[in-house]
Design a protein around this motif. Structure first.
Motif, short mmCIF file in Angstrom:
data_model
loop_
_atom_site.label_atom_id
_atom_site.label_comp_id
_atom_site.label_asym_id
_atom_site.label_seq_id
_atom_site.Cartn_x
_atom_site.Cartn_y
_atom_site.Cartn_z
N GLN A 300 83.09 47.15 46.91
CA GLN A 300 83.86 48.16 47.64
C GLN A 300 83.56 48.18 49.14
O GLN A 300 84.32 48.78 49.91
CB GLN A 300 83.58 49.55 47.07
CG GLN A 300 84.01 49.75 45.63
CD GLN A 300 83.55 51.08 45.06
OE1 GLN A 300 83.33 52.04 45.81
NE2 GLN A 300 83.38 51.15 43.75
N ILE A 301 82.48 47.53 49.54
CA ILE A 301 82.05 47.63 50.94
C ILE A 301 82.91 46.74 51.82
O ILE A 301 83.16 45.56 51.50
CB ILE A 301 80.55 47.25 51.06
CG1 ILE A 301 79.72 48.28 50.29
CG2 ILE A 301 80.11 47.21 52.52
CD1 ILE A 301 78.25 47.93 50.16
N ASP A 302 83.37 47.32 52.93
CA ASP A 302 84.35 46.68 53.79
C ASP A 302 83.70 45.78 54.83
O ASP A 302 83.69 46.08 56.03
CB ASP A 302 85.21 47.75 54.46
CG ASP A 302 86.39 47.15 55.22
OD1 ASP A 302 86.79 46.02 54.89
OD2 ASP A 302 86.92 47.83 56.13
N VAL A 303 83.12 44.67 54.36
CA VAL A 303 82.61 43.63 55.26
C VAL A 303 83.01 42.28 54.65
O VAL A 303 83.30 42.19 53.45
CB VAL A 303 81.07 43.68 55.43
CG1 VAL A 303 80.62 45.00 56.05
CG2 VAL A 303 80.35 43.43 54.11
N PRO A 304 83.06 41.21 55.45
CA PRO A 304 83.41 39.90 54.90
C PRO A 304 82.49 39.50 53.74
O PRO A 304 81.28 39.80 53.76
CB PRO A 304 83.23 38.96 56.09
CG PRO A 304 83.41 39.83 57.29
CD PRO A 304 82.84 41.17 56.91
N GLU A 305 83.06 38.83 52.76
CA GLU A 305 82.31 38.47 51.55
C GLU A 305 81.07 37.66 51.85
O GLU A 305 80.02 37.83 51.20
CB GLU A 305 83.23 37.71 50.60
CG GLU A 305 82.59 37.35 49.26
CD GLU A 305 82.13 38.57 48.47
OE1 GLU A 305 81.10 38.43 47.76
OE2 GLU A 305 82.76 39.63 48.56
N GLU A 306 81.13 36.79 52.85
CA GLU A 306 79.96 35.95 53.14
C GLU A 306 78.75 36.77 53.58
O GLU A 306 77.61 36.34 53.41
CB GLU A 306 80.30 34.88 54.19
CG GLU A 306 80.75 35.41 55.54
CD GLU A 306 82.27 35.51 55.64
OE1 GLU A 306 82.77 35.56 56.78
OE2 GLU A 306 82.93 35.53 54.58
#
Length: 323
Positions: A300-306
């Motif tokens: 759910q956290i809004d940061v790039p997957e990497e």
């Protein structure tokens, strides 16, 4: 993004750069001892991971990371006294080596020192982090009291036990990550989701600890094998076994858990019951359930997957460990 080795190096360096006072040696030597007897320093690294996830300043998070490490070691020193434990990380516990009174006082000093590591933060962030820290400290104490209560309580439910380990273990992992997120200037939504990731991962971690206490590799364990059985601790293994047992098996389990003995027959008998009732397999499934729940919050956290790769590696490290 830094590597895990780099994070570990930064934590070790920061500990070295913040030495204890030399006097009185009797107070500070036990604190040095527990910080340097082989702990993995996972929790301060987790703080740095929380900051790194949001592209924050790692240097700014270094002292707050020590706040978590010092608090964790304070709790270990006091827990070991309460559990009458003789080993910690394969070495004598602080109270065994230095005496109980010294261990209590040095533990108290560790707690005070933990708060001091937050003092360099700007006022608004200092307020947020100390409020979070104090809330967590009280919850950990509540969890420890529940743990003590359950030693003499006959019927401990699954819900009781999950609540206890959530407070005793889960909240500290959640707080370590949220502390890092706050330093990294994360949004409230993201820092709360990261807290929930840590909380559920902490529950899975403690369940794995319960599993390893009985079924773990002696080579990797670093503490007394089946110590929970010796101490009649009503872990999830005991609760699951009691739930699945027939009357004869239940009677045998209750007999052994009412016995205060170091007799190896007790360990052998209880282990056999656990295996017979398949509670080891059930526990493995439960560990995976809480790990998956943790990952759902990470998603759910809004940061790039990497940027999440380190946290996914962390969960594998904590849950797949053998000791």
């Amino acid at each position: 993004m830094y590597s895990f080795d780099k994070f570990h190096e930064l934590v070790a360096q920061t500990i070295d750069e913040n030495p204890f006072s030399k006097s009185p040696n009797e107070l500070y030597e036990p604190m040095d001892y527990i910080l340097n007897i082989g702990g993995k320093r996972i929790r301060p690294i987790i703080v740095l991971l929380g900051t790194d996830l949001f592209g924050g300043d790692i240097k700014k998070a270094l002292k707050p990371s020590l706040a978590i490490e010092f608090f964790h070691n304070f709790s270990l020193m006091h827990d070991d006294i309460m559990d009458n434990a003789s080993l910690r990380r394969s070495k004598p516990t602080v109270h065994e080596k230095f005496g109980t009174n010294t261990a209590i006082l040095s533990g108290d000093a560790m707690l005070i020192k933990a708060y001091q590591f937050l003092e360099d933060l700007e006022p608004e962030l200092f307020k947020k982090t100390t409020q979070l820290f104090s809330k967590t400290a009280l919850e950990v104490c509540e969890g420890q009291q529940y743990d003590v209560n359950y030693e003499t309580k006959v019927n401990v439910s699954y819900e009781d036990y999950i609540k206890m380990i959530s407070l005793k273990t889960g909240v500290l992992l959640g707080t370590a990550l949220k502390l890092g997120a706050l330093v990294g200037d994360a949004s409230e939504k993201d820092s709360d989701a990261l807290y929930q990731y840590g909380l559920n991962l902490g529950i899975a971690y403690q369940l794995k600890d319960d599993y390893l206490d009985v079924f773990g590799s002696l080579e990797h364990l670093g503490k007394k094998h089946a110590g929970d059985i010796f101490e009649n601790k009503k872990t999830i293994l005991y609760i699951s076994a009691l739930e699945a047992a027939n009357e004869e098996e239940k009677e045998e389990l209750l007999y052994w858990y009412s016995s205060n003995t170091d007799n190896v027959d007790k360990i052998y008998a209880v282990e056999n019951l656990f295996r017979k009732l398949n509670v080891n397999r059930k526990l493995s499934m439960l560990i995976r359930e809480y790990t998956n729940k943790a990952h759902s919050f990470l998603d759910q956290i809004d940061v790039p997957e990497e940027r999440k790769s380190h946290l996914r590696e962390l969960s594998e490290f904590l849950i797949d460990r053998q000791g």
